[in-house]
Write a protein that holds these residues in place. Structure first.
Motif, PDB file in Angstrom:
ATOM      1  N   GLU A   1       0.806  -1.215   0.000  1.00  0.00           N
ATOM      2  CA  GLU A   1       0.000   0.000   0.000  1.00  0.00           C
ATOM      3  C   GLU A   1       0.840   1.268   0.000  1.00  0.00           C
ATOM      4  O   GLU A   1       0.315   2.353  -0.275  1.00  0.00           O
ATOM      5  CB  GLU A   1      -0.974  -0.004   1.179  1.00  0.00           C
ATOM      6  CG  GLU A   1      -2.166  -0.932   0.983  1.00  0.00           C
ATOM      7  CD  GLU A   1      -2.923  -0.686  -0.325  1.00  0.00           C
ATOM      8  OE1 GLU A   1      -2.955   0.468  -0.818  1.00  0.00           O
ATOM      9  OE2 GLU A   1      -3.473  -1.665  -0.864  1.00  0.00           O
ATOM     10  N   LEU A   2       2.139   1.154   0.278  1.00  0.00           N
ATOM     11  CA  LEU A   2       3.001   2.316   0.063  1.00  0.00           C
ATOM     12  C   LEU A   2       3.005   2.718  -1.408  1.00  0.00           C
ATOM     13  O   LEU A   2       3.226   3.888  -1.742  1.00  0.00           O
ATOM     14  CB  LEU A   2       4.432   2.016   0.527  1.00  0.00           C
ATOM     15  CG  LEU A   2       4.751   2.257   2.003  1.00  0.00           C
ATOM     16  CD1 LEU A   2       6.189   1.884   2.302  1.00  0.00           C
ATOM     17  CD2 LEU A   2       4.492   3.709   2.398  1.00  0.00           C
ATOM     18  N   VAL A   3       2.748   1.768  -2.279  1.00  0.00           N
ATOM     19  CA  VAL A   3       2.628   2.074  -3.708  1.00  0.00           C
ATOM     20  C   VAL A   3       1.447   3.018  -3.939  1.00  0.00           C
ATOM     21  O   VAL A   3       1.511   3.932  -4.767  1.00  0.00           O
ATOM     22  CB  VAL A   3       2.462   0.778  -4.532  1.00  0.00           C
ATOM     23  CG1 VAL A   3       2.231   1.095  -6.005  1.00  0.00           C
ATOM     24  CG2 VAL A   3       3.684  -0.117  -4.351  1.00  0.00           C
ATOM     25  N   THR A   4       0.352   2.811  -3.211  1.00  0.00           N
ATOM     26  CA  THR A   4      -0.803   3.696  -3.319  1.00  0.00           C
ATOM     27  C   THR A   4      -0.444   5.109  -2.890  1.00  0.00           C
ATOM     28  O   THR A   4      -0.826   6.092  -3.538  1.00  0.00           O
ATOM     29  CB  THR A   4      -1.966   3.162  -2.467  1.00  0.00           C
ATOM     30  OG1 THR A   4      -2.263   1.824  -2.862  1.00  0.00           O
ATOM     31  CG2 THR A   4      -3.205   4.023  -2.625  1.00  0.00           C
TER      32      THR A   4
ATOM     33  N   SER B   1      10.784   3.004   0.747  1.00  0.00           N
ATOM     34  CA  SER B   1      10.107   4.285   0.585  1.00  0.00           C
ATOM     35  C   SER B   1      10.873   5.185  -0.378  1.00  0.00           C
ATOM     36  O   SER B   1      10.277   5.830  -1.248  1.00  0.00           O
ATOM     37  CB  SER B   1       9.953   4.963   1.950  1.00  0.00           C
ATOM     38  OG  SER B   1       9.282   6.192   1.832  1.00  0.00           O
ATOM     39  N   ARG B   2      12.185   5.223  -0.219  1.00  0.00           N
ATOM     40  CA  ARG B   2      12.989   6.051  -1.124  1.00  0.00           C
ATOM     41  C   ARG B   2      12.924   5.520  -2.550  1.00  0.00           C
ATOM     42  O   ARG B   2      12.893   6.298  -3.516  1.00  0.00           O
ATOM     43  CB  ARG B   2      14.438   6.113  -0.638  1.00  0.00           C
ATOM     44  CG  ARG B   2      14.623   6.895   0.672  1.00  0.00           C
ATOM     45  CD  ARG B   2      16.093   7.174   0.953  1.00  0.00           C
ATOM     46  NE  ARG B   2      16.841   5.939   1.184  1.00  0.00           N
ATOM     47  CZ  ARG B   2      17.030   5.390   2.378  1.00  0.00           C
ATOM     48  NH1 ARG B   2      16.507   5.962   3.471  1.00  0.00           N
ATOM     49  NH2 ARG B   2      17.741   4.293   2.515  1.00  0.00           N
TER      50      ARG B   2
ATOM     51  N   GLY C   1      12.736   8.513   3.185  1.00  0.00           N
ATOM     52  CA  GLY C   1      12.889   7.418   4.134  1.00  0.00           C
ATOM     53  C   GLY C   1      14.028   7.693   5.093  1.00  0.00           C
ATOM     54  O   GLY C   1      15.110   8.106   4.677  1.00  0.00           O
ATOM     55  N   LEU C   2      13.767   7.492   6.410  1.00  0.00           N
ATOM     56  CA  LEU C   2      14.780   7.713   7.438  1.00  0.00           C
ATOM     57  C   LEU C   2      14.910   6.449   8.273  1.00  0.00           C
ATOM     58  O   LEU C   2      13.903   5.900   8.731  1.00  0.00           O
ATOM     59  CB  LEU C   2      14.375   8.876   8.351  1.00  0.00           C
ATOM     60  CG  LEU C   2      14.197  10.252   7.701  1.00  0.00           C
ATOM     61  CD1 LEU C   2      13.521  11.207   8.670  1.00  0.00           C
ATOM     62  CD2 LEU C   2      15.551  10.799   7.271  1.00  0.00           C
TER      63      LEU C   2
ATOM     64  N   THR D   1       6.982  10.581   4.206  1.00  0.00           N
ATOM     65  CA  THR D   1       8.210  10.106   4.832  1.00  0.00           C
ATOM     66  C   THR D   1       7.938   8.862   5.656  1.00  0.00           C
ATOM     67  O   THR D   1       6.969   8.823   6.434  1.00  0.00           O
ATOM     68  CB  THR D   1       8.811  11.193   5.742  1.00  0.00           C
ATOM     69  OG1 THR D   1       9.078  12.368   4.968  1.00  0.00           O
ATOM     70  CG2 THR D   1      10.107  10.710   6.394  1.00  0.00           C
ATOM     71  N   LEU D   2       8.781   7.861   5.512  1.00  0.00           N
ATOM     72  CA  LEU D   2       8.737   6.673   6.346  1.00  0.00           C
ATOM     73  C   LEU D   2       9.896   6.722   7.319  1.00  0.00           C
ATOM     74  O   LEU D   2      11.053   6.851   6.903  1.00  0.00           O
ATOM     75  CB  LEU D   2       8.803   5.407   5.490  1.00  0.00           C
ATOM     76  CG  LEU D   2       8.609   4.066   6.226  1.00  0.00           C
ATOM     77  CD1 LEU D   2       8.018   3.017   5.283  1.00  0.00           C
ATOM     78  CD2 LEU D   2       9.924   3.534   6.803  1.00  0.00           C
TER      79      LEU D   2
END
Length: 596
Positions: free
Chosen positions: A454-457, A510-511, A517-518, A540-541
């Motif tokens: 769902e990060l793709v969404t 995420s990046r 992303g961190l 940001t994740l």
């Protein structure tokens, strides 16, 4: 088919638009293609939100209902599609949220031999028990959609309309037959529900007579914060909340003891363990072993749904009504009797617990303490944000360490307890208010369940958001920590192979998707990571590498041993209640600090 041809699918979409449905969550599949095409022709009114999986589409629809107060709408086809929707539908049902599922059915062959065939009404008869119907003609569709929405709103539950694919693709008759099927203007004005005068007077009498009053607040008390605080001040009561009721009140109130139950605070357990009068407002929360012992407290319950009365604890005076209306009617009847002694004990109890919780959060861990990560969020939460929380160990840390600013909504799958809900909820919250920041709190188990997909969404949609701040915290402890820790604390032997999780580069993923992303693995990095994420120009994740062995430390249950001490006796409940009362009286005669 000519573009100008009006199909039954268009008729259905027109009805959704009449009900002011802003978006439909689903996954395009064989069986609902005509409806998806009709949504395209409608030009985004409503918008079709494509999820990566029907299960997350169901959670998004449930999340939409929770954050907006409106009806969540989801779309799926027969077979595995509708089966995947069930989790979201049950989430809405058990948390009392209105939801409408539109399900397509393809019947190219006789029933009994059809491809992907499932007996849909039987499958959905439990979760959509208030209303599930199969459309047979074009004339029925508007009426069935209207009835589904009205039933969902009136009963605060999910409903379903099944529309065969052939009917979706059929043209709308120029002169449709009514056959006694009528539709009316959409909308259902909320009813005004108030208790009887005699019940209000009886409740006021109990509250006025109480020496040590506790108020337990649930999600049904949304909008009643001022009335609850006024009543608490009038009688010197202490306040605790259910997990779902956490956002209702300002948690910085000195007499607010935090969340109750296994995920909650010691102060809340002591409040309920020491009270002689209990007012329950809009709550049906579990953790009954943290309630006062049956017979210990005179109890009033306020709920708009009479079916929820006394399901968790014996009730002396049930008040069926809206929380705001009922409290407003109750407040002037309750005599001013502030018990400063009791209130002082409540406040001292919470101060002790908060000091202890701070020490626990600051305790060293390898490599980081997850409590510290959540505690660092509290002072940084934007006043206009929304929060989504997953199920697992993160639920404990959120319940105890995140103090929500007044008015900030926060939701989770509180009754159904489904993992993998935080990110779908957060997407629904962000789509509802794209101009405000959203924070999602999840564990690595939930991320590996459905979060990575769902990060793709999120990556596909964030460019359209006027405020791109969308922060996802992932507690990476390479373990199903909530389950593992619960098993350890209860003395169960767990199977390591069933609890351990692969180490996934969440921030890197995420990046890779074009977001920020961190990865944080030292305590001194946590505050700066929150600051960077909450000021970023894109989602940001934060991947927080934390210690899986930090104990959940559920609060002690005062006098919990009495609950099982007399269980073999026929009069066990009565004897336990008397014993509990004696202990309370003994404590009342001793050191005041021991009373709570």
């Amino acid at each position: 088919m000519a573009e100008s041809t009006r199909l039954v699918a268009d008729l259905l979409v027109e009805r959704l638009r009449a009900w002011h449905v802003p978006r439909v969550f689903g996954a395009s599949a064989d069986g609902v293609e005509p409806i998806v095409a009709a949504l395209r022709r409608a030009g985004g009114e409503p918008t079709f939100v494509q999820a990566r999986h029907e299960e997350t589409a169901g959670f998004m629809a449930a999340g939409h209902a929770k954050y907006t107060g409106g009806v969540g709408v989801c779309l799926a086809a027969q077979g595995p599609g509708v089966v995947h929707l069930l989790a979201g539908l049950y989430d809405a049902r058990l948390d009392g949220r209105p939801m409408v599922a539109i399900v397509g059915q393809r019947l190219d062959t006789p029933l009994g031999v059809a491809y992907r065939e499932i007996e849909l009404t039987r499958l959905l008869s439990d979760v959509c028990g208030e209303f599930v119907r199969v459309a047979g003609t074009a004339e029925e569709v508007p009426s069935l959609v209207d009835r589904a929405f009205r039933t969902a709103v009136a009963t605060r539950s999910p409903t379903c309309v099944v529309v065969p694919q052939a009917l979706q693709a059929a043209g709308v008759p120029e002169s449709p037959r009514s056959d006694g099927v009528y539709s009316m203007a959409p909308g259902l004005p909320p009813a005004r529900v108030s208790p009887h005068e005699s019940d209000l007077n009886a409740a006021a009498q109990l509250l006025g007579a109480g020496r040590r009053v506790a108020i337990l607040v649930g999600q049904g008390a949304y909008g009643a914060a001022d009335e609850i605080v006024a009543l608490a001040d009038r009688i010197g009561a202490g306040i605790t909340t259910s997990l779902l009721g956490k956002p209702v009140l300002d948690e910085r109130l000195p007499f607010h003891t935090g969340v109750m139950g296994h995920v909650g605070t010691t102060a809340s357990a002591q409040l309920l363990g020491g009270c002689d009068t209990l007012l329950m407002v809009g709550t049906n929360g579990p953790w009954t072993d943290y309630y006062p012992m049956p017979g210990q407290a005179a109890t009033i319950q306020i709920d708009i749904d009479g079916r929820r009365m006394a399901t968790r604890y014996p009730v002396d005076v049930p008040l069926i009504g809206d929380a705001v209306e009922t409290l407003r009617a109750l407040l002037p009847r309750v005599p001013q009797r502030a018990n400063r002694e009791w209130r002082s004990l409540v406040e001292t109890s919470f101060d002790r617990w908060w000091t202890d919780a701070t020490e626990r959060a600051d305790a060293p861990a390898e490599p980081m303490n997850p409590q510290h990560v959540l505690r660092e969020l509290s002072p940084r939460l934007p006043w206009n944000s929304a929060v989504a929380v997953d199920v697992g160990s993160v639920t404990y840390w959120y319940a105890r360490h995140v103090q929500l600013p007044p008015g900030v909504p926060a939701h989770l799958s509180g009754t159904f307890g489904a993992m993998g809900t935080a990110l779908p909820y957060a997407i629904a919250a962000k789509l509802a208010r794209p101009d405000q920041p959203v924070i999602a709190l999840a564990g690595d188990g939930a991320m590996q369940m459905n979060g990575l997909s769902e990060l793709v969404t999120v990556a596909n949609r964030w460019h359209d958001w006027p405020d791109p701040r969308f922060v996802l915290l992932v507690l990476n402890n390479r373990d199903q920590a909530g389950l593992s820790l619960s098993q350890r604390e209860s003395g169960q032997v767990s199977l390591p192979e069933a609890q351990r999780l692969p180490d996934v580069p969440y921030a890197g993923w995420s990046r890779l998707l074009g977001m920020h992303g961190l990865r944080v693995d030292r305590p001194e990095m946590v505050g700066a990571a929150w600051d960077e994420a909450l000021s970023a120009d894109r989602p940001t994740l934060i991947e927080a590498v934390v210690d899986a062995s930090v104990p959940l430390s559920p609060p002690d249950r005062p006098f919990a041993d009495l609950r099982g001490l007399f269980e073999d006796r026929a009069d066990g409940a009565e004897v336990a209640s008397r014993s509990r009362s004696e202990l309370v009286r003994e404590r009342a005669g001793g050191d005041e600090d021991d009373l709570i």
